[in-house]
Structure formats: C-alpha cells, structure tokens
Design a protein around this motif. Structure first.
Motif, PDB file in Angstrom:
ATOM      1  N   LYS A   1      18.811  -3.510   1.382  1.00 45.71           N
ATOM      2  CA  LYS A   1      17.475  -3.323   0.829  1.00 45.71           C
ATOM      3  C   LYS A   1      17.128  -4.457  -0.128  1.00 45.71           C
ATOM      4  N   LEU A   2      15.934  -5.005   0.086  1.00 46.20           N
ATOM      5  CA  LEU A   2      15.398  -6.038  -0.789  1.00 46.20           C
ATOM      6  C   LEU A   2      14.279  -5.420  -1.628  1.00 46.20           C
ATOM      7  N   GLY A   3      14.474  -5.417  -2.937  1.00 49.64           N
ATOM      8  CA  GLY A   3      13.441  -4.929  -3.837  1.00 49.64           C
ATOM      9  C   GLY A   3      12.574  -6.081  -4.319  1.00 49.64           C
ATOM     10  N   ILE A   4      11.248  -5.879  -4.298  1.00 45.60           N
ATOM     11  CA  ILE A   4      10.319  -6.923  -4.740  1.00 45.60           C
ATOM     12  C   ILE A   4       9.355  -6.324  -5.750  1.00 45.60           C
ATOM     13  N   ASN A   5       9.323  -6.921  -6.920  1.00 45.10           N
ATOM     14  CA  ASN A   5       8.362  -6.503  -7.946  1.00 45.10           C
ATOM     15  C   ASN A   5       7.434  -7.663  -8.278  1.00 45.10           C
TER      16      ASN A   5
ATOM     17  N   ASN B   1       0.835  -1.200   0.000  1.00 46.92           N
ATOM     18  CA  ASN B   1       0.000   0.000   0.000  1.00 46.92           C
ATOM     19  C   ASN B   1       0.872   1.253   0.000  1.00 46.92           C
ATOM     20  N   LYS B   2       0.691   2.124  -0.951  1.00 40.66           N
ATOM     21  CA  LYS B   2       1.473   3.356  -1.052  1.00 40.66           C
ATOM     22  C   LYS B   2       0.615   4.595  -0.798  1.00 40.66           C
ATOM     23  N   LYS B   3      -0.604   4.406  -0.333  1.00 45.08           N
ATOM     24  CA  LYS B   3      -1.537   5.525  -0.203  1.00 45.08           C
ATOM     25  C   LYS B   3      -1.761   5.874   1.274  1.00 45.08           C
ATOM     26  N   PHE B   4      -1.409   7.096   1.621  1.00 43.54           N
ATOM     27  CA  PHE B   4      -1.619   7.586   2.984  1.00 43.54           C
ATOM     28  C   PHE B   4      -3.059   8.099   3.114  1.00 43.54           C
ATOM     29  N   THR B   5      -3.638   7.867   4.271  1.00 39.56           N
ATOM     30  CA  THR B   5      -4.987   8.362   4.533  1.00 39.56           C
ATOM     31  C   THR B   5      -4.905   9.734   5.213  1.00 39.56           C
ATOM     32  N   PRO B   6      -5.985  10.518   5.162  1.00 33.73           N
ATOM     33  CA  PRO B   6      -5.989  11.798   5.884  1.00 33.73           C
ATOM     34  C   PRO B   6      -5.712  11.629   7.377  1.00 33.73           C
ATOM     35  N   VAL B   7      -6.235  10.562   7.973  1.00 36.33           N
ATOM     36  CA  VAL B   7      -5.978  10.325   9.389  1.00 36.33           C
ATOM     37  C   VAL B   7      -4.491  10.108   9.641  1.00 36.33           C
ATOM     38  N   GLN B   8      -3.835   9.365   8.759  1.00 37.04           N
ATOM     39  CA  GLN B   8      -2.402   9.121   8.924  1.00 37.04           C
ATOM     40  C   GLN B   8      -1.599  10.411   8.794  1.00 37.04           C
ATOM     41  N   MET B   9      -1.954  11.250   7.843  1.00 37.11           N
ATOM     42  CA  MET B   9      -1.222  12.506   7.673  1.00 37.11           C
ATOM     43  C   MET B   9      -1.431  13.424   8.876  1.00 37.11           C
TER      44      MET B   9
ATOM     45  N   PHE C   1       2.172  -3.701  -6.582  1.00 40.36           N
ATOM     46  CA  PHE C   1       1.541  -4.878  -7.176  1.00 40.36           C
ATOM     47  C   PHE C   1       0.301  -4.478  -7.989  1.00 40.36           C
ATOM     48  N   CYS C   2       0.516  -3.370  -8.754  1.00 39.05           N
ATOM     49  CA  CYS C   2      -0.566  -2.827  -9.594  1.00 39.05           C
ATOM     50  C   CYS C   2      -1.846  -2.628  -8.776  1.00 39.05           C
ATOM     51  N   ASP C   3      -1.644  -1.931  -7.643  1.00 38.19           N
ATOM     52  CA  ASP C   3      -2.752  -1.665  -6.722  1.00 38.19           C
ATOM     53  C   ASP C   3      -3.441  -2.956  -6.268  1.00 38.19           C
ATOM     54  N   GLY C   4      -2.632  -3.994  -6.120  1.00 39.61           N
ATOM     55  CA  GLY C   4      -3.144  -5.250  -5.609  1.00 39.61           C
ATOM     56  C   GLY C   4      -3.705  -6.194  -6.647  1.00 39.61           C
ATOM     57  N   GLU C   5      -3.702  -5.767  -7.919  1.00 42.12           N
ATOM     58  CA  GLU C   5      -4.255  -6.626  -8.953  1.00 42.12           C
ATOM     59  C   GLU C   5      -3.352  -7.823  -9.245  1.00 42.12           C
TER      60      GLU C   5
END
Length: 540
Positions: A433-437, A338-346, A404-408
């Motif tokens: 650092k471990l990168g995972i695609n 998940n790369k999306k912050f919520t207003p509550v988190q900010m 992950f393409c927004d979980g798709e």
C-alpha cells in the motif's frame, strides 16, 4: 481354539500396489477364499495355502465358508480386489458373523485390511477427477433392487456429484448403464467428461476419455469403472480434472484459482478461469494497455502454434469444461481522491451484489465486493457505467490517497493519478500500500503505510517500511525530504519494482526492507519502538 478372519483388499491387482500388510496377511493365512479371478491375480504371493475359489455371484457362500473355517480354528484370508470395505467382502463377512451371534470379545478375531479402491486407482490413471464431492454406485442389481439404484443415480445427478459406476455392464445386464446415462443427461451437459478405465494396473489395462453423450459408443464391461465428472470437470491434454471447489475466487488482472487456495495464479499461467478465451476488461487505461498487449501476444502465439500443428498434422486435446459460478472479487471506490459515493453508485452496488454477494468497507477507502457469478464482464460493465474506479483484490499494489481537502490542495493529484496508471493493481509478493497525502498535516496517515509520500512546501517527503499492524506497529522511516515533483513517480516506481522482483512470497514490505537493508539507494534503519511487548496469543 479360535481361528482368525483376515478380510483383505489387495488393490487393483498389480503387485506394486498391494500394501505390505496385505502381503503379510496372505502369508499368515492357512486358507485363501475368493473369486477365482482374484485368486489368480495374487498367485505369485501364495505358498502352500489351501485355496477355495468360486464364481462371481457367490459372495454370500464365500463369506459363510470363511466364517465356518475360522470357527474351526483356521486363519482364513477372504480376498477382494480394491478395498474390501468398498463393494468387497468385509460387510458380508460381518453380516454372516452377526447372524451367528458373534461378539468381538468372544468370537473369532477379525481384521479388515484396506486396499486401494477402484475409484482411486482409476482416478490416478485419468488425472484427478475425484477432487470434489464424489460417490460410488454399483449398477449390479444382484444384491440391490434396480429401483433403489435408479433413485441413487437421480440423487447423485441432481447434487452434481462426481460419480464412479462399478459393475456397469455384463453379458446379461446391458440396460443399466443405458438408464444411468439417460438419468444423468437430465441434469448434466452432454459434454460432461467421462473416463472409462478397464483393468486398471493389470495386463489388459485400457483408458478411454469420452463424454456423457458418447460414452456408450465405447466398450464397457464388468471390468470397467465409469467415472462421470461434475459440472466443473474438464479435459486437458488427455487428463480428466475436477477442480477442488466450485466457487473459486478471482479478481481483476487475475484468474480463478483451482490449484493453490493461498496464492492466486498469474494471468500468464492460466488465463481467465481455465477458459483461455474470456478476458476481463480493465478500468484504468494503462492496465488496459498492458492487458491488451498480453492478449495480442497470446493470440499471436496461439495462432502460430495452431498453424504449426496443422502443418505437422498434429492435434491438441481441447479443454472441455462446464459453465460454473465462481466468486468474483473486486474493490470499488469513487476515485483516488474522491471519497463521496453517489446515489447511483450505491444503487448499482446493491444491484450487482444482490442477495448472494457481499460488500465490505475496507480501511483502504474502498468497498470490497464478492459476487457469485459466471459473467464477471457484465458486472464490470455495470460498475464502470456508474463511474467506479475498479481495483484488483489480494496481493497487489494499492494506492490510499487522501481527499486533498476536497480538491483544494490538488498539486499532488496528477502524480497520484500517474502512479495509479503505472502501478495500480500490479501483482506483489504481499499486498503493498502506498499512502499519499496532499499536505504536511498527513491527516490520512500516509506515513503509516508500506510506502508513504507527503506533499509539503512544493516537494515530497518519502517514508518507507511502516509496520502497519501489531502492538509494536510504527510509522515508516523518513528516508528523503524535498523530492522534486518531477522525480517522485520514478522513485516510487523503482522501489515498487525492486520489491516485486526481490521480495519473498508473503513477505511484507517492512520485513523486506529490513532484510535487504537498502532499497533503491535508501538505507534501512531500525526504528521499532524499544519497549517490551508480550507475545500476542496468536504467536505473532
């Protein structure tokens, strides 16, 4: 014929602490002028010099006599214990010369020879109490009005200086040290560590560890130096120690670092900010399990040791310290995928960081927080309640996963979560650092990390040893294709553990791979671009 003035500090009084230059200067002298006790301390270095010794309060007359004899052509040694420039004779000799119109070019020659001051010699016997900003204050009002001394004590107490009191008490001067204690107690804890050192490095040496509220219960005299700690000073094993700084940085899984600025201390070495009682609650369940196990073992050991000491009748010196505000470092993100912050988190971030903290977005898809606080557990709870994923900062294992393409394309997410659970935040020789695609597009650049895994056609490709920075940076070497999903976690885990065990401190993974040539069965190949690159200005 012009004479010469040698203003000598001979240190605490023991021969082994007198500098070579001080010894030579005493030998060069025709005349020794000093307080009679000081003359007795250097008696073994004297030959046929003329001696003029006076009482304790006759400093001015000694300086005047020294100048007079030097102007008559003699080489005169004016002696002080400690350092001649710290409550010694150097300043008075200069004052007398200046009153007579002395100039360096035309007047008698003057050399000030430094010695070990009382602050330094006493500090060495106490431990390391003067590791931060400190001041010395003489409580003698023989040459300084008491009203001015009071102001200086007040200022030092307010500013949280470590304070070394010279001349704290004499037969006729008894109230000054009482007043000094009263002023300090206005600003400092009664438990503030205090060291009392009498006759440091002399035959009748005495060292007492006490605290601010009890210090007057012990003998204090003119030969005593009183060292009062600051708000971060603590006692440990009959040693008085002041950390190098106040705002020591620490992070999850780690501790404050009062000893080595370039390397964070391990939890096992010094649990949680020298307190050895508070602990940090971890966010990932596996980290919690590991931490709880360590704490249970530590608690069991402590209980066993306490019981043994009770049986043997032994006691241990408690750790006494003052509450201080340190820099708590932690990295936060909405999650692995998940790369999306919520207003509550900010909003939560703004609240916990406040005006004094900082937050910085990093290339690792995290926001790094630096927060001055004495209550990190409160901050952790607030961040957890906002559903943040918390990670340590520093030389630790970090996962940089794509979205992950927004979980798709979610096939690789369970393996990502398992790796985070097993390895996330683990201490490393250098940040790893471990990168995972989650697909063959590798659009989040997994192949550009120390270790990269790319999920493609139902299996994983493995890349090792990317050089992540510099003008000759390059992708990792592909060492395996088509690794079965059931095997990838164990393979990565073994690679990481091998690096942790065999890597040198501060050795990046690509350099480690190049040095050892083989990691968990995967051979190193040099894929550095074959181009001429001019050296960078920084020399890297």
């Amino acid at each position: 014929m012009k004479g010469k003035l040698l203003v000598i500090g001979f240190g605490p009084g023991s021969f082994e602490h007198i500098t070579q230059r001080a010894r030579e200067a005493i030998q060069e002298s025709d005349m020794i002028i000093g307080y009679k006790t000081y003359v007795e301390l250097i008696q073994g270095l004297l030959t046929n010099q003329q001696i003029i010794s006076t009482g304790m309060t006759e400093e001015v007359s000694r300086a005047q006599e020294a100048v007079k004899q030097a102007e008559a052509g003699k080489t005169v040694a004016v002696i002080s214990s400690g350092d001649a420039g710290v409550y010694g004779m150097a300043g008075l000799v200069y004052e007398v010369l200046i009153e007579k119109g002395w100039k360096k070019e035309t007047g008698v020659e003057l050399e000030v020879i430094p010695g070990i001051s009382a602050t330094n010699s006493c500090a060495s016997l106490l431990g390391a109490p003067v590791m931060h900003d400190a001041c010395t204050i003489s409580l003698s009002d023989h040459l300084t009005p008491w009203e001015l001394i009071e102001k200086r004590i007040e200022a030092a107490a307010q500013a949280d200086f470590v304070v070394a009191f010279y001349n704290p008490k004499s037969g006729r001067r008894t109230r000054q040290i009482v007043e000094a204690q009263r002023i300090l107690l206005k600003y400092r804890s009664p438990d503030t560590p205090v060291g009392l050192v009498k006759s440091a490095y002399r035959d009748r040496e005495e060292v007492v560890m006490t605290n601010l509220k009890d210090m007057l219960n012990h003998e204090i005299g003119m030969l005593t130096t009183v060292v009062v700690g600051n708000s971060s000073t603590f006692f440990y094993d009959d040693l008085m120690i002041t950390p190098r700084g106040y705002q020591r940085k620490y992070t999850l899984n780690q501790t404050e670092q009062p000893l080595r600025p370039h390397q964070r201390l391990r939890k096992e070495a010094e649990p949680w900010a020298l307190d050895q009682e508070e602990t940090v609650k971890q966010t990932a369940s596996a980290i919690e399990d590991v931490q709880n196990t360590k704490e249970e073992k530590a608690a069991s050991r402590a209980l066993a040791e306490e019981a043994l000491q009770a049986i043997l009748g032994e006691t241990t010196s408690p750790v006494v310290h003052q509450p201080i505000e340190s820099i708590f470092e932690v990295a936060v993100s909405p999650g692995l995928a998940n790369k999306k912050f919520t207003p509550v988190q900010m909003t939560t971030l703004a609240e916990v960081v406040g005006e004094k903290g900082t937050m910085e977005y990093t290339p690792d898809h995290q926001i790094k927080l630096q927060i001055p606080t004495a209550q990190p557990d409160v901050i952790i709870k607030k961040l957890q309640s906002a559903s943040f994923l918390l990670s340590p900062v520093g030389d630790v294992f970090t996962i940089k996963a794509c979205d992950f393409c927004d979980g798709e394309k979610s096939d690789a997410i369970p393996h990502t979560e398992q790796l985070q659970k097993r390895l996330g935040g683990m201490d490393m020789p250098k940040e790893l650092k471990l990168g995972i695609n989650g697909c063959g597009m590798a659009c989040y650049g997994a192949v550009q990390e120390d270790i990269g895994i790319v999920y493609r056609k139902g299996a994983f490709d493995l890349f090792l040893g990317a050089k992540t920075v510099g003008r000759n940076a390059h992708s990792g070497q592909i060492v395996a294709e088509g690794i079965a999903p059931d095997d990838i976690v164990e393979i990565v885990e073994n690679i990481v553990h091998e690096y942790k065990e065999k890597g040198h401190p501060n050795e990046r993974f690509h350099k480690f791979f190049k040095r050892v040539k083989n990691v968990y069965g995967f051979d190193y190949q040099d894929i550095t671009p074959k181009i001429k690159v001019e050296p960078a200005p920084c020399g890297d």
